[in-house]
Design an enzyme around this catalytic site. Structure first.
Site, PDB file in Angstrom:
ATOM      1  N   LYS A 157       0.833  -1.213   0.000  1.00 55.44           N
ATOM      2  CA  LYS A 157       0.000   0.000   0.000  1.00 55.44           C
ATOM      3  C   LYS A 157       0.860   1.252   0.000  1.00 55.44           C
ATOM      4  O   LYS A 157       2.022   1.242   0.415  1.00 55.44           O
ATOM      5  CB  LYS A 157      -0.936   0.042   1.204  1.00 55.44           C
ATOM      6  N   ALA A 183      10.064  -3.820   6.096  1.00 51.82           N
ATOM      7  CA  ALA A 183      10.235  -2.573   6.883  1.00 51.82           C
ATOM      8  C   ALA A 183      10.375  -1.367   5.962  1.00 51.82           C
ATOM      9  O   ALA A 183      11.211  -0.497   6.168  1.00 51.82           O
ATOM     10  CB  ALA A 183      11.430  -2.677   7.830  1.00 51.82           C
ATOM     11  N   ASP A 186      -2.522  -1.669   9.900  1.00 49.71           N
ATOM     12  CA  ASP A 186      -2.722  -1.663   8.433  1.00 49.71           C
ATOM     13  C   ASP A 186      -3.334  -2.962   7.905  1.00 49.71           C
ATOM     14  O   ASP A 186      -3.577  -3.074   6.704  1.00 49.71           O
ATOM     15  CB  ASP A 186      -1.377  -1.508   7.713  1.00 49.71           C
TER      16      ASP A 186
END
Ligand code: C5P
Length: 303
Positions: free
Chosen positions: A12, A102, A142
């Site tokens: 995303k 990450a 998320d």
């Protein structure tokens, strides 16, 4: 052959990331607009007596940062799902990873959402969408959006998701960094830089209006990420990268989420190609052209 299910989940970008003042529970109130990108991980699950996680990826993924044991988010997702149904199960899980680790692209969240759906199908649990969204919210802020996909508003700490219309094709150039940034560290630096952050945040009307316009220049003019100053302060080279991409013809460069991945919104495919070539020539080893929005978590293979 052991039965297996493969589920795909997308990365995303935050088109808007409005961040408020730190809450008592250690999270920040968010008003964000998420969009899925055509960079995805595939998660394959099969029946097993013990939990095991394998990673399959190219060399440009930071393999060492991927937890292979019980603390991997896909195992936490599996345990949570089993507990929800009061069953004692385990699984063999393979993550085929293209989403940087990450990187601010919610790769771990995508894997968690994919694992929930894949294990629900493998174990034939028929979990309701409502329960899947609730479990997803427990796994990470998320993760509910990764289930839903497309373009959506995220409120609360990001986990309360409402879909939005976005019919247009958005062309992005994605530039991962070889070294990740810690999300809590970026939020902590945001607190230091923004002592006057508001207690309440909202999605601006201009952004909602821009999404109704297929012209990417309109969307580019309203992109905003409140974590960007903190991420750039921690990694100044990201600010330079954004300048290089914008000079190469991108409409706007932004940092995705807490970074360090930089994304460049471009007017069309041709512009995206030119930006990519410039950034590759500048020495960035991995530069990906992606479009958005794409589907949320979905099954791609049953065996
Ligand atoms: O929800 P998730 O586990 O993805 O969050 C990771 C970390 O990011 C949290 O522990 C917190 O430090 C920070 N965070 C935050 N506010 C949010 C979401 C995440 O401070 N809304």
């Amino acid at each position: 052959m052991t039965p297996s299910v493969t589920v795909r989940a997308a990365a995303k970008v935050n088109l808007h990331l409005g961040v408020g003042r730190l809450r008592a529970d250690g999270y920040h109130p968010l008003a964000t607009v998420y969009q899925t990108l055509s960079v995805h991980d595939d998660v394959t699950v099969s029946t097993s007596a013990r939990w095991n996680v394998d990673l399959v990826c190219e060399d440009d993924i930071d393999r060492a940062s991927f937890p292979t044991g019980e603390d991997n988010i896909v195992v936490r997702a599996g345990r949570l799902l089993a507990a929800q149904h009061g069953v004692d199960r385990a699984a063999e899980i393979t993550v085929r990873k293209s989403i940087p680790i990450a990187g601010g692209l919610a790769g771990g969240s995508a894997d968690a959402a994919a694992a929930l759906v894949a294990l629900d199908r493998l174990w034939d649990l028929q979990t309701s969408d409502e329960d899947l969204l609730r479990l997803a919210g427990q796994l990470g802020s998320d993760v509910p959006f990764a289930l839903v996909g497309g373009t959506a508003v995220g409120l609360g700490r990001g986990e309360i998701v409402t879909r939005m219309q976005d019919e247009a094709t958005r062309w992005w150039v994605v530039v991962p960094s070889m070294v990740g940034l810690s999300t809590p560290a970026v939020y902590h630096h945001f607190d230091e830089l923004s002592p006057d952050a508001p207690a309440k945040v909202a999605v601006p009307e201009e952004l909602v209006a821009a999404l109704a316009d297929p012209d990417n220049r309109v969307l580019a003019s309203v992109l905003r990420n409140d974590l960007e100053p903190a991420a750039i302060d921690l990694r100044p080279e990201l600010g330079e990268l954004i300048e290089v991409g914008e000079r190469a013809g991108a409409l706007r460069g932004i940092i995705s989420g807490s970074g360090p991945t930089c994304l460049f919104l471009c007017s069309d495919r041709g512009a995206a190609d030119r930006v990519r070539t410039t950034l590759l020539d500048a020495g960035h080893p991995r530069v990906i052209i992606a479009l958005g929005p794409v589907s949320g978590t979905h099954v791609v293979e049953y065996n």
